[in-house]
Design a protein around this motif. Structure first.
Motif, PDB file in Angstrom:
ATOM      1  N   THR A  36      -2.901  -7.862  -9.402  1.00 36.71           N
ATOM      2  CA  THR A  36      -3.794  -7.372  -9.930  1.00 36.71           C
ATOM      3  C   THR A  36      -4.106  -5.563 -10.626  1.00 36.71           C
ATOM      4  O   THR A  36      -4.643  -4.647 -11.801  1.00 36.71           O
ATOM      5  CB  THR A  36      -5.826  -7.227  -9.468  1.00 36.71           C
ATOM      6  N   GLU A  37      -2.682  -5.510 -10.089  1.00 33.45           N
ATOM      7  CA  GLU A  37      -2.876  -3.034 -10.381  1.00 33.45           C
ATOM      8  C   GLU A  37      -0.869  -3.801 -10.846  1.00 33.45           C
ATOM      9  O   GLU A  37      -0.227  -3.602 -10.465  1.00 33.45           O
ATOM     10  CB  GLU A  37      -3.072  -2.721  -8.408  1.00 33.45           C
ATOM     11  N   VAL A 102      -3.090   3.748 -13.183  1.00 35.16           N
ATOM     12  CA  VAL A 102      -2.699   2.162 -12.425  1.00 35.16           C
ATOM     13  C   VAL A 102      -3.675   1.792 -13.027  1.00 35.16           C
ATOM     14  O   VAL A 102      -4.794   2.385 -13.223  1.00 35.16           O
ATOM     15  CB  VAL A 102      -3.006   2.830 -10.733  1.00 35.16           C
ATOM     16  N   ASN A 103      -3.701   0.748 -13.769  1.00 28.57           N
ATOM     17  CA  ASN A 103      -4.496  -0.013 -14.640  1.00 28.57           C
ATOM     18  C   ASN A 103      -5.705   0.570 -15.638  1.00 28.57           C
ATOM     19  O   ASN A 103      -6.331   0.678 -16.158  1.00 28.57           O
ATOM     20  CB  ASN A 103      -5.276  -0.411 -13.823  1.00 28.57           C
ATOM     21  N   TYR A 132      -3.903   6.586  -3.242  1.00 27.14           N
ATOM     22  CA  TYR A 132      -2.741   6.046  -4.041  1.00 27.14           C
ATOM     23  C   TYR A 132      -1.113   6.116  -3.331  1.00 27.14           C
ATOM     24  O   TYR A 132      -1.014   5.579  -3.514  1.00 27.14           O
ATOM     25  CB  TYR A 132      -2.535   5.716  -5.205  1.00 27.14           C
TER      26      TYR A 132
END
Length: 204
Positions: A36-37, A102-103, A132
């Motif tokens: 999802t990232e 990130v996203n 992160y």
């Protein structure tokens, strides 16, 4: 995009040809961190000033331990000014800075600075939000930057200068096979004291 350090207006085409700000020479400059990232590297853009300043403000005590500039970022306008400054320096071939996303949320930065066009070498700087860290983001980002520096910027040497006490940052060049050239005592002065630095390098 950038072929040599001597090429004029090295970012002109990239800034004019892509609305997204992503590097047009590397359309695949992203990777999946998880299902999802997605991590992306992009040119400086003021629209990410809020994200970046929020990290600096929330993690100021941690960041300023080894990055004294963190104390000077007191509001969002300071980050906006820095991003505009970075664009100017990039147009002058004096800086090559990328925001790490990130996203589509900014989480840190990585750059080349202190270019020497005669010896074809440059120094690397980087920082990342604590949220992160330890996920391979900076290692992968630096691996890409190294390849870009050697292959597109035609660098012969890349150097990283790290505070001897900054254990997290020390791990990254070691993980990527940089040589530990030397330790310089009292290399820098900040936070009221002198700091020893480890000098890493990799050559082509």
């Amino acid at each position: 995009m950038v072929e040599t350090l001597n090429q004029k207006a090295w970012l002109k085409d990239s800034y004019s040809n892509r609305k997204t700000g992503e590097l047009n020479a590397y359309d695949s400059l992203f990777y999946q961190l998880s299902d999802t990232e997605k991590v992306s590297l992009i040119f400086p853009d003021e629209k990410y000033a809020d994200d970046l300043f929020t990290i600096i403000d929330e993690e100021r005590d941690r960041l300023k331990t080894f990055l004294p500039w963190a104390s000077q970022m007191v509001n969002v306008s300071d980050e906006v000014k820095f991003l505009r400054y970075a664009k100017v320096k990039m147009q002058k071939q004096e800086l090559f800075l990328l925001i790490i996303l990130v996203n589509q949320q900014a989480v840190g930065m990585i750059d080349f600075h202190n270019f020497n066009q005669i010896t074809k070498q440059a120094e690397v700087g980087y920082w990342l939000s604590e949220k992160y860290e330890k996920r391979g983001i900076m290692t992968k980002s630096l691996r890409w930057l190294m390849a870009y520096g050697f292959n597109s910027l035609k660098l012969k040497k890349i150097e990283i200068q790290v505070d001897k006490k900054n254990n997290n940052s020390l791990k990254i060049p070691r993980r990527l096979g940089f040589s530990e050239d030397k330790i310089i005592k009292n290399f820098a002065y900040y936070n009221g004291q002198h700091h020893d630095f480890v000098i890493f390098s990799q050559t082509k």
